[in-house]
Design an enzyme around this catalytic site. Structure first.
Site, PDB file in Angstrom:
ATOM      1  N   LEU A 174       0.943  -1.231  -0.015  1.00  0.00           N
ATOM      2  CA  LEU A 174      -0.013   0.118   0.108  1.00  0.00           C
ATOM      3  C   LEU A 174       0.738   1.129   0.005  1.00  0.00           C
ATOM      4  O   LEU A 174       2.070   1.170   0.663  1.00  0.00           O
ATOM      5  CB  LEU A 174      -0.890  -0.072   0.956  1.00  0.00           C
ATOM      6  CG  LEU A 174      -0.487   0.019   2.446  1.00  0.00           C
ATOM      7  CD1 LEU A 174      -0.253   1.505   3.134  1.00  0.00           C
ATOM      8  CD2 LEU A 174      -1.742  -0.518   3.421  1.00  0.00           C
ATOM      9  N   GLY A 283      13.225  15.727  -8.169  1.00  0.00           N
ATOM     10  CA  GLY A 283      12.830  16.539  -7.039  1.00  0.00           C
ATOM     11  C   GLY A 283      13.639  16.395  -5.949  1.00  0.00           C
ATOM     12  O   GLY A 283      14.881  15.969  -5.999  1.00  0.00           O
ATOM     13  N   CYS A 290       9.152   3.724   4.243  1.00  0.00           N
ATOM     14  CA  CYS A 290       9.410   2.427   3.665  1.00  0.00           C
ATOM     15  C   CYS A 290      10.768   2.540   2.821  1.00  0.00           C
ATOM     16  O   CYS A 290      11.686   1.920   3.194  1.00  0.00           O
ATOM     17  CB  CYS A 290       8.116   2.061   2.840  1.00  0.00           C
ATOM     18  SG  CYS A 290       6.705   1.813   3.762  1.00  0.00           S
TER      19      CYS A 290
HETATM   20  C1  UDX Z   1       5.930   2.901  -0.972  1.00  0.00           C
HETATM   21  C2  UDX Z   1       5.730   2.132  -2.066  1.00  0.00           C
HETATM   22  O1  UDX Z   1       5.306   2.758  -3.151  1.00  0.00           O
HETATM   23  C3  UDX Z   1       4.557   0.930  -1.729  1.00  0.00           C
HETATM   24  O2  UDX Z   1       4.289   0.163  -2.748  1.00  0.00           O
HETATM   25  C4  UDX Z   1       5.160   0.263  -0.375  1.00  0.00           C
HETATM   26  O3  UDX Z   1       4.264  -0.602   0.177  1.00  0.00           O
HETATM   27  C5  UDX Z   1       5.562   1.282   0.684  1.00  0.00           C
HETATM   28  O4  UDX Z   1       6.305   2.249   0.040  1.00  0.00           O
HETATM   29  P1  UDX Z   1       5.197   5.056   0.284  1.00  0.00           P
HETATM   30  O5  UDX Z   1       6.163   5.280   1.212  1.00  0.00           O
HETATM   31  O6  UDX Z   1       3.462   5.320   0.824  1.00  0.00           O
HETATM   32  O7  UDX Z   1       4.912   3.594  -0.632  1.00  0.00           O
HETATM   33  O8  UDX Z   1       5.330   6.224  -0.727  1.00  0.00           O
HETATM   34  P2  UDX Z   1       5.489   6.495  -2.311  1.00  0.00           P
HETATM   35  O9  UDX Z   1       4.303   6.825  -3.062  1.00  0.00           O
HETATM   36  O10 UDX Z   1       5.930   5.401  -3.042  1.00  0.00           O
HETATM   37  O11 UDX Z   1       6.510   7.611  -2.382  1.00  0.00           O
HETATM   38  C6  UDX Z   1       7.940   7.442  -1.849  1.00  0.00           C
HETATM   39  C7  UDX Z   1       8.551   8.617  -1.667  1.00  0.00           C
HETATM   40  O12 UDX Z   1       9.217   8.760  -3.229  1.00  0.00           O
HETATM   41  C8  UDX Z   1       7.947   9.934  -1.621  1.00  0.00           C
HETATM   42  O13 UDX Z   1       8.893  10.796  -0.773  1.00  0.00           O
HETATM   43  C9  UDX Z   1       7.615  10.620  -2.976  1.00  0.00           C
HETATM   44  O14 UDX Z   1       7.492  11.993  -2.823  1.00  0.00           O
HETATM   45  C10 UDX Z   1       9.030  10.223  -3.512  1.00  0.00           C
HETATM   46  N1  UDX Z   1       8.537  10.010  -5.121  1.00  0.00           N
HETATM   47  C11 UDX Z   1       7.901   9.246  -5.709  1.00  0.00           C
HETATM   48  C12 UDX Z   1       9.444  11.099  -5.744  1.00  0.00           C
HETATM   49  O15 UDX Z   1      10.201  11.570  -5.437  1.00  0.00           O
HETATM   50  N2  UDX Z   1       9.459  10.881  -7.175  1.00  0.00           N
HETATM   51  C13 UDX Z   1       8.351  10.094  -8.030  1.00  0.00           C
HETATM   52  O16 UDX Z   1       8.365  10.229  -9.208  1.00  0.00           O
HETATM   53  C14 UDX Z   1       7.533   9.306  -6.944  1.00  0.00           C
END
Ligand code: UDX
Length: 473
Positions: A174, A283, A290
């Site tokens: 998730l 960014g 996670c």
């Molecule tokens: C993540 C995984 O997506 C999910 O499948 C797993 O179960 C738990 O870890 P989450 O920690 O909720 O989920 O966040 P996610 O949406 O993956 O984003 C993680 C980080 O990456 C955020 O800080 C977000 O801002 C950053 N991010 C995401 C970027 O900098 N660039 C992107 O293109 C995508």
């Protein structure tokens, strides 16, 4: 074995005699609370457990302790339907459950990169001796490969063999902010199992998910595999996502040196279906509970297994990610006309407003948040920092207390020499630079998430810096 459901799964009968297995979720953080509430919504009888009495009291009173869109409403609905309860009693859990899902945290250990498994161990050693009938203990937490085998040994040590308590691993995927959807409508389900009974029990425990898919004419792929593969699926997926983000951030570094635009680069390579356009937003980098700790724990485990070399690139992924945070400090010094010495810049006497504290929008989670990490760095460099975030203020205050927290966006930017947007909340994306112009002391903005409309801000007279984008006067 991979099967796409709906079809007829081999459902096992619940040892409690209930028509559907009764589910417990051990640990009611972001993962456990969301799962407990959503599985009650799917029609299961659910018991959520936590050692934190305050958290359990809140949940039992209909109040979700985290910010997750849609969860409050589902919590109240299922509490009043009588399908959902919360407890701090292990006896209650042991008595109630057919399938016990381990959802406790596995944070990074303070003494290294490995995962701290003490909460997992405590969950199993508290529950197992109290079990009076057969049950399945199914892990959901993200763990180092080999953990399920170890849990199986713990269970053997703490339960009489004739009960036949079994272990399985079913990782979760998730994403905070869209977690309700991810649980109700997962893009895949993984069962790491050793017996047909465990497989049947997990099918029964997920039948609600398959039934919902059936009514919506969708299929949910199920991969039935061994413990080790199931454990690795989760960390491999997160390692891949982290690598994708750091790849585009590495391209941003090159773009900055070459005068190119990483947003156009990302869009252009993303049209290739083999690459895809998701998770290519350059960014200030990734944070959260996670990705950062999972790639570190994965490296630590690989080293223990003698294959550290295979994951050495993840060290680079981490370094690229950390450099993005430092880049914001560099850009701040540059925009404010301050020199950058070996100890970093001297930002004394400057007023910097940071918009965003959470690691991403639509969440109140500030764990390993790039925004807060930058706030700390700016503050240590002597800047007078003011922070505003729509949902993350309480958590941010607990983490970083040496800065000022403003109540609103406009309060936050008043008198600022520089504004840094570090979490792409809608409120910040839609902010009108013309209105903000009258409030700030200096019209300088760093768009740490490339989420602002550069041309509008430049037209309003702001000095704008994006990440991996050419400077436009
Ligand atoms: C993540 C995984 O997506 C999910 O499948 C797993 O179960 C738990 O870890 P989450 O920690 O909720 O989920 O966040 P996610 O949406 O993956 O984003 C993680 C980080 O990456 C955020 O800080 C977000 O801002 C950053 N991010 C995401 C970027 O900098 N660039 C992107 O293109 C995508």
């Amino acid at each position: 074995m991979t099967i796409a459901y709906p079809s007829t799964p081999p459902v096992a009968a619940a040892p409690s005699g209930a028509p559907r297995p009764r589910l417990t979720f051990l640990g009611t953080g972001y993962l456990g609370a969301t799962y407990a509430i959503c599985f009650a919504e799917l029609g299961y009888e659910v018991l959520g457990f936590d050692v934190d009495e305050a958290k359990i009291a809140k949940l039992a009173g209909g109040d979700v302790p985290i910010h997750e869109p849609g969860l409050d409403e589902l919590l109240r609905k299922n509490l009043s339907a009588g399908r959902l309860r919360f407890t701090t009693s292990w006896e209650d859990v042991a008595e109630f459950g057919d399938v016990h899902f381990i959802c406790v945290g596995t944070p990074q250990r303070p003494d290294g990169m490995a995962a701290d498994l003490s909460h997992v161990e405590s969950a199993v050693t508290n529950l197992a001796p109290l079990l009076k009938r057969k049950a399945l203990i199914a892990g959901k937490s993200t763990v180092p490969v080999g953990t399920a085998e170890w849990i199986e040994q713990l269970v053997r040590r703490h339960t009489p063999a004739e009960l036949g308590v079994e272990v399985a691993w079913s990782p979760e995927f998730l994403q905070e902010g869209v977690a309700v959807e991810d649980v109700l409508r997962p893009n895949r389900i993984i069962f790491g199992v050793k017996s047909e009974w465990a497989t049947g029990m997990l099918y029964a425990a997920h039948k609600g998910v398959f039934d919902l898919a059936l009514t919506e004419d969708r299929e949910v792929p199920v991969v039935v595999t061994d413990f080790a593969t199931a454990e690795l699926v989760k960390v491999a997926a997160n390692a891949f996502l982290a690598t994708k983000i750091s790849f585009i951030n590495a391209m941003a570094e090159v773009c900055e040196a070459a005068g190119a635009d990483v947003t156009q680069l990302a869009r252009s390579i993303g049209y290739d279906a083999r690459i895809g356009n998701k998770f290519l937003r350059a960014g200030v980098g990734f944070g959260g509970g996670c990705l950062p700790k999972d790639i570190r724990a994965f490296q630590a485990r690989a080293q223990e297994l003698g294959v550290g070399e295979a994951l050495r690139f993840l060290h680079e992924v981490d370094l690229i990610n950390q450099r993005r945070r430092q880049k914001i400090v560099q850009l701040s010094a540059e925009l404010l006309g301050r020199g950058y010495g070996p100890a970093g810049p001297d930002l004394a006497g400057t007023r910097i407003t940071v918009l965003g504290a959470t690691f991403k929008p639509n969440s109140d989670d500030v764990r390993d948040s790039p925004a807060l990490s930058v706030v700390r760095k700016l503050s240590r460099s002597g800047a007078d920092v003011t922070v505003y975030d729509p949902e993350g203020m309480d958590n941010a205050r607990n983490d970083v207390d040496e800065v000022t927290y403003a109540k609103t966006l406009t309060d936050a930017v008043a008198g600022a020499d520089l504004v840094c947007v570090l979490t792409e909340w809608e409120e910040f994306r839609n902010a009108d630079p013309n209105t903000l112009s009258d409030l700030v002391a200096g019209k300088r903005v760093i768009d740490g998430r490339n989420c602002l409309d550069q041309s509008v801000w430049v037209a309003a007279g702001w000095e704008y810096r994006g990440m991996g984008k050419p400077v436009v006067a």
